[in-house]
Design an enzyme around this catalytic site. Structure first.
Site, PDB file in Angstrom:
ATOM      1  N   ASP A   1       1.483  19.267 -37.385  1.00 32.24           N
ATOM      2  CA  ASP A   1       2.263  19.914 -38.486  1.00 32.24           C
ATOM      3  C   ASP A   1       3.492  19.130 -38.171  1.00 32.24           C
ATOM      4  OD1 ASP A   1       4.196  21.103 -40.297  1.00 32.24           O
ATOM      5  OD2 ASP A   1       3.137  22.931 -40.084  1.00 32.24           O
ATOM      6  N   HIS A   2       3.972  18.153 -39.023  1.00 29.91           N
ATOM      7  CA  HIS A   2       5.452  17.446 -38.389  1.00 29.91           C
ATOM      8  C   HIS A   2       6.553  18.185 -38.524  1.00 29.91           C
ATOM      9  CE1 HIS A   2       6.979  13.903 -37.119  1.00 29.91           C
ATOM     10  NE2 HIS A   2       6.817  13.089 -37.855  1.00 29.91           N
ATOM     11  N   ARG A   3       6.296  19.363 -39.142  1.00 30.82           N
ATOM     12  CA  ARG A   3       7.516  20.390 -39.338  1.00 30.82           C
ATOM     13  C   ARG A   3       7.974  20.780 -37.966  1.00 30.82           C
ATOM     14  NH1 ARG A   3       5.440  24.004 -44.136  1.00 30.82           N
ATOM     15  NH2 ARG A   3       3.729  23.860 -42.623  1.00 30.82           N
TER      16      ARG A   3
END
Ligand code: CAO
Length: 432
Positions: free
Chosen positions: A401-403
């Site tokens: 999850d790039h967040r």
């Protein structure tokens, strides 16, 4: 003495399911814990056991019937003795759902809120935030809201006094996604289908509960998580040699598989890089760091993909993990896995290498933030600085999850896993 057999409470959030197998007939003698029927819920197929010994007098449901927790499915003639002996052991499994629910004490304040019926529902719920009120919802529903990253106070409850159900949460999520103008279809939204009869014959078949749940989970993850997949390769010749030598003396159930080895490696990697063992709570602007490491392993079954969870992997040796994984995978394939064994994962491994493929892009299993995909190991020429040497190379794909995770952290995490596979001493360099 006649005893009604009800569907027991099996897991949080599971309220109903379909009877997919009847394992006994009227007149059959049964013993305690013998499977009476198989019940397919949206989490798994659950074997419903007999709480008592006795004779089956009546079967109250048909194959394919939709039954809910607490419904009577069979009537058993028990002897007084058998009932006294087994009553205590099995009380929990036959407890009516209302009694079981009363025992749940987490967040008790939420349970006692009961708005007068005359108050309009919408008003009750929408007045809640910031006014010191607490949304009326069961702990399992509150947990679902947290896992989906939504503020439960924003959810209109349709129950008595505005009580919020799991269905209300799902309706709210679907509505928000539509409102947000999302281009991505949710599980229940699709473009109109063409008239296939213009092209030839087609046949409709109902989706199993597992397939419906997979569709929901994947759609939610795909449409809400910005994901990146990072790829790398590990040289695993020495590890494979060790594994094969070990397996010469192992029993079938203690057989050491590549997945078991990877599970341990990932557990240590998750300890070293704790942000990969976390959950994003957007509603509260927080990252929840889990102190426990529970790894789910994707298992391919005829009913569809299921992900049983091995708990506290960081505290277990590879032999224990291998035995647990073999048992869990077998139970899962035989559809004997319980819903509680599918819950609580903080990271997932999906090994497709036994089937084939050089790489793929696994989908993060929300509310987790990363998943490791494993493709098929094969011999490849590897440059050692002077010449090409044939090596057994394992392709690995990490989706995150790039967040929560930056690209550099993703690359470091996966490289660490590769190096641990190439030099397993890395696993024991730090304190447990
Ligand atoms: N590369 C090469 N060979 C591999 C391998 C890999 N990555 N992984 C497993 N193998 C080999 C094993 O060595 C084994 O061969 P041997 O019997 O000679 O040792 C053979 O494939 C079968 O392995 P296995 O399936 O018994 O054991 P496993 O622990 O490796 O896998 C499990 C267990 C549960 C992960 C697997 O059975 C499974 O279900 N995989 C599918 C997962 C899946 O569907 N993922 C998709 C999810 S996303 O859509």
């Amino acid at each position: 003495m006649k005893q009604e057999i009800n569907i027991p409470e099996v897991s949080e959030g599971v309220t109903s399911g379909t009877v997919v197998a009847l394992s006994v007939e009227p007149g059959d003698q049964v013993v305690p814990d013998q499977t009476l029927l198989e019940w397919e819920t949206d989490k798994a197929v659950v074997a419903i056991p007999s709480p008592f010994a006795g004779e089956i007098k009546e079967i109250c449901v048909d194959l394919g019937a939709e039954v809910a927790i607490g419904d009577v499915v069979m009537v058993l003639e028990t002897s007084e003795n058998s009932q006294t002996q087994t009553e205590e052991d099995t009380a929990a499994s036959v407890m009516p759902v209302t009694e079981a629910a009363e025992e749940v004490t987490e967040e008790p304040v939420a349970e006692v809120v009961s708005e007068p019926l005359s108050v309009p529902k919408q008003q009750v719920v929408e007045n809640l935030p910031g006014q010191g009120h607490i949304a009326a919802a069961a702990p399992s529903v509150r947990r679902l809201a947290r896992e989906l990253g939504i503020d439960i106070h924003q959810v209109p409850g349709t129950g008595i006094g505005g009580r919020i159900s799991a269905e209300d949460i799902n309706t709210y999520v679907s509505r928000r996604m539509r409102q947000a103008g999302s281009q991505v279809a949710t599980a229940d939204i699709q473009r109109p289908l063409p008239d296939f009869s213009r092209f030839g014959q087609s046949h409709r078949q109902p989706l199993s509960k597992v397939r419906q749940l997979t569709a929901e989970v994947m759609t939610y993850a795909w449409s809400t998580i910005p994901m990146v997949t990072q790829q790398d390769e590990a040289i695993i010749g020495p590890v494979e040699e060790f594994r094969k030598t070990f397996n010469k003396k192992a029993e079938p159930n203690t057989r050491l598989t590549m997945t078991a080895f990877l599970t341990k490696v990932c557990a240590v990697a998750l300890k070293t890089f704790p942000e990969f063992n976390s959950t994003l709570d957007l509603a509260n602007h927080e990252l929840i760091r889990h102190d426990f490491i529970n790894i789910g392993v994707a298992v391919d079954t005829p009913a569809g993909l299921l992900v049983p969870v091995i708990r506290e992997v960081d505290r277990k040796g590879i032999e224990t993990i291998a035995t647990e994984l073999n048992t869990l995978a077998e139970k899962t394939r035989e559809r004997k896995i319980g819903p509680s064994e599918l819950e609580g994962g903080t990271f997932t491994i999906s090994n497709l290498g036994g089937i084939g493929g050089t790489s793929f892009t696994p989908i993060v299993y929300a509310p987790q933030v990363a998943i490791l995909g494993v493709s098929k190991a094969g011999i490849k020429p590897v440059w050692d600085g002077a010449e090409f040497v044939p090596q057994l190379v394992l392709p690995l794909c990490l989706t995150y999850d790039h967040r929560v995770i930056d690209g550099a952290a993703g690359a470091r995490f996966l490289r660490w896993i590769c190096q641990a596979l190439e030099n397993p001493l890395n696993l024991v360099m730090k304190d447990e």
